[in-house]
Design an enzyme around this catalytic site. Structure first.
Site, mmCIF file in Angstrom:
data_model
loop_
_atom_site.group_PDB
_atom_site.id
_atom_site.type_symbol
_atom_site.label_atom_id
_atom_site.label_comp_id
_atom_site.label_asym_id
_atom_site.label_seq_id
_atom_site.Cartn_x
_atom_site.Cartn_y
_atom_site.Cartn_z
ATOM 1 N N ARG A 255 11.900 42.254 31.422
ATOM 2 C CA ARG A 255 11.454 43.686 31.740
ATOM 3 C C ARG A 255 12.128 44.699 30.644
ATOM 4 N NH1 ARG A 255 10.433 45.226 37.215
ATOM 5 N NH2 ARG A 255 11.629 43.163 37.542
ATOM 6 N N CYS B 86 -9.979 46.873 49.607
ATOM 7 C CA CYS B 86 -9.998 47.116 50.841
ATOM 8 C C CYS B 86 -8.989 46.585 51.684
ATOM 9 C CB CYS B 86 -11.499 46.356 51.511
ATOM 10 S SG CYS B 86 -12.965 47.175 50.547
HETATM 11 N N1 LLP Z 1 15.028 34.433 33.819
HETATM 12 C C1 LLP Z 1 14.802 33.863 34.919
HETATM 13 C C2 LLP Z 1 15.157 32.483 35.438
HETATM 14 C C3 LLP Z 1 13.924 34.605 35.769
HETATM 15 O O1 LLP Z 1 13.600 34.115 36.976
HETATM 16 C C4 LLP Z 1 13.568 35.845 35.504
HETATM 17 C C5 LLP Z 1 12.586 36.576 36.120
HETATM 18 C C6 LLP Z 1 13.791 36.245 34.118
HETATM 19 C C7 LLP Z 1 14.757 35.589 33.310
HETATM 20 C C8 LLP Z 1 13.607 37.681 33.792
HETATM 21 O O2 LLP Z 1 14.029 38.649 34.459
HETATM 22 P P1 LLP Z 1 13.868 40.191 33.922
HETATM 23 O O3 LLP Z 1 14.943 40.307 32.683
HETATM 24 O O4 LLP Z 1 12.292 40.239 33.549
HETATM 25 O O5 LLP Z 1 14.255 40.935 35.037
HETATM 26 N N2 LLP Z 1 7.471 40.220 39.327
HETATM 27 C C9 LLP Z 1 8.836 40.908 39.485
HETATM 28 C C10 LLP Z 1 9.884 40.206 38.793
HETATM 29 C C11 LLP Z 1 10.170 38.622 39.081
HETATM 30 C C12 LLP Z 1 11.226 38.170 38.114
HETATM 31 C C13 LLP Z 1 11.309 36.721 38.093
HETATM 32 N N3 LLP Z 1 12.139 36.308 37.326
HETATM 33 C C14 LLP Z 1 8.525 42.547 39.581
HETATM 34 O O6 LLP Z 1 7.314 42.746 39.035
HETATM 35 O O7 LLP Z 1 9.602 43.018 39.696
#
Ligand code: LLP
Length: 419
Positions: free
Chosen positions: A278, A343
């Site tokens: 992110r 919906c």
């Molecule tokens: N590494 C692992 C093992 C992970 O499970 C994740 C994210 C990341 C790295 C990356 O995390 P980031 O830096 O993006 O926070 N759909 C959700 C977020 C799910 C994250 C899942 N794992 C949302 O829209 O907030």
């Protein structure tokens, strides 16, 4: 900071007015800024520059678009993947197999085999059972698989429950106390080369203290393994750093994060690995939408837009906030509920929010939609799969076509016995 700014009264992605893209591609459409992506990739790398040895594996799940991956490959990023599909995207984008980390609690036998064959650089094992299976697969293929063991440090990341992963009750990793025994047994398997530990406590983390606590625990575990004569040369600290979603939100910066990591881990004598998602992609993208109509409501007007929860699921799934802004604001404001056409009541982007005044036909954006946006889109209500565009200075290109409902319909058939 990003490169979505108002120029002469209209929101632009770099030098391109968003109305020009909407006119040609239609709405809803995701628009990414190349300059913003590159900037974030460089800022994150720079934030870790005090550390002796670093490997950055971009969390593909946050934005798996091929053009995005190609750009990050050119910035020297590897990839953190969680399926064969993501692995093949990273390879197709030009990432080197040895720079790819394979994470995930449910890698199947065929995915493990495909990844061994591809020469993937590191498997983050989530269980002893997975390690035993992978060792067998690697031996059958005449290889050894390089691995870390993902440990669940039982630390509360203080983020939304649905994106917390580091508490004992979460499905991820090995219980902290069981890790030394499992690491020792896996280290003895002929098909594996165990080289370290991995941890990831959650996503959209807005307070560095839980990560610091988790990393300190991982450092202690690393020392304990070394004291047992086991080798630890790599420590994968995962991703999770949050981004500001609301104008004015103050979050720890990559530099704050880098300083914290350096304090905890600079003398560990390992290659430190990171899996940011992110923080690289989040505010590199917006979702452009058109107002279908403004419907009178009881407490506030309903602004019905042509984007919906199938295009941007985060508000429905995590009660997430995405700033909403008119592409050509009139200067007036209104208090309204913003909803999509789907919906069900979860198709709500905002309630009682003060926004730029908009009317039917106006264009608007949901900001900070570059991470977990298009990648989580689906076709619910037989809607199209949302297209994606990348802007670079004054040029732009479609980087993912809209998939029309007709194409999806064409993949379905009625069996003879129903005809
Ligand atoms: N590494 C692992 C093992 C992970 O499970 C994740 C994210 C990341 C790295 C990356 O995390 P980031 O830096 O993006 O926070 N759909 C959700 C977020 C799910 C994250 C899942 N794992 C949302 O829209 O907030």
């Amino acid at each position: 900071m990003d490169h979505f700014e108002y120029v002469a009264g209209e929101l632009h992605a770099e030098q391109v007015p968003l109305s020009a893209i909407a006119r040609e591609v239609g709405t809803p459409v995701y628009v990414y800024s190349r300059a913003t992506l590159s900037r974030h990739a460089r800022v994150f790398r720079e934030a870790l520059s005090a550390l002796p040895a670093v490997h950055i594996a971009f969390a593909v799940k946050s934005n798996p678009n091929l053009a995005v991956l190609r750009l990050l490959a050119s910035e020297g990023y590897g990839a953190d993947v969680v399926s064969e599909g993501e692995m093949n995207r990273a390879l197709a984008a030009g990432m080197r197999a040895e720079d790819i980390v394979f994470s995930g609690v449910g890698k199947t036998r065929s995915e493990l085999a495909a990844a061994v064959r591809a020469g993937i650089g590191q498997f983050n094992l989530e269980s002893e059972e997975e390690g035993v299976e992978l060792s067998g697969i690697a031996l059958e293929l005449g290889r050894r698989a390089t691995c870390t063991l993902r440990v669940n440090p039982d630390v509360d990341a203080r983020t939304h429950a649905k994106i917390s992963t580091g508490k004992a009750e979460n499905k991820f990793g090995i219980a902290y106390d069981r890790a030394p025994g499992i690491y020792a047994r896996l280290s003895a398997l002929p098909g594996l080369e165990m080289r370290g530990l991995a941890v990831h406590i959650g996503s959209q983390i807005s307070d560095l203290e839980p990560s610091r606590q988790a990393f300190i625990k991982m450092g202690a575990l690393m020392e304990a393994l070394r004291a047992d004569g086991l080798s630890v040369t790599h420590m994968d600290l995962g991703g999770g750093l949050g981004v500001p979603y609301k104008a004015g939100d103050a979050l720890p910066t990559p530099a704050d994060y880098g300083r914290m990591v350096a304090e905890v881990a600079a003398d560990w004598g390992v290659t430190l690995m990171f899996e940011p998602g992110r923080v690289i992609t989040g505010n590199s993208g917006v979702l452009v939408t058109e107002v279908v109509r403004v419907k009178q409501g009881t407490n506030a007007p309903w602004v019905v837009v042509d984007a919906a929860m199938n295009d941007l699921a985060r508000p429905a799934m995590y009660d997430a906030w995405h700033d909403f802004a008119a592409v050509q604001p009139s200067g007036e404001s209104m208090t309204a509920n913003i909803v999509g056409p789907i919906c069900e009541s979860s198709d709500t982007f905002a309630m009682g929010r003060t926004i730029d005044a908009v009317k039917a036909g106006d264009l608007a954006v949901f900001r900070t939609a570059g991470a977990y946006g298009a990648t989580m889109a689906n076709t619910y209500n037989s809607r199209a799969l949302v297209p994606e565009v990348m802007v670079d200075g004054d040029k732009w290109a479609i980087v993912a076509n809209r998939i029309d409902p007709a194409t999806i319909l064409a993949a379905e058939q009625v069996p003879d016995w129903l005809a």
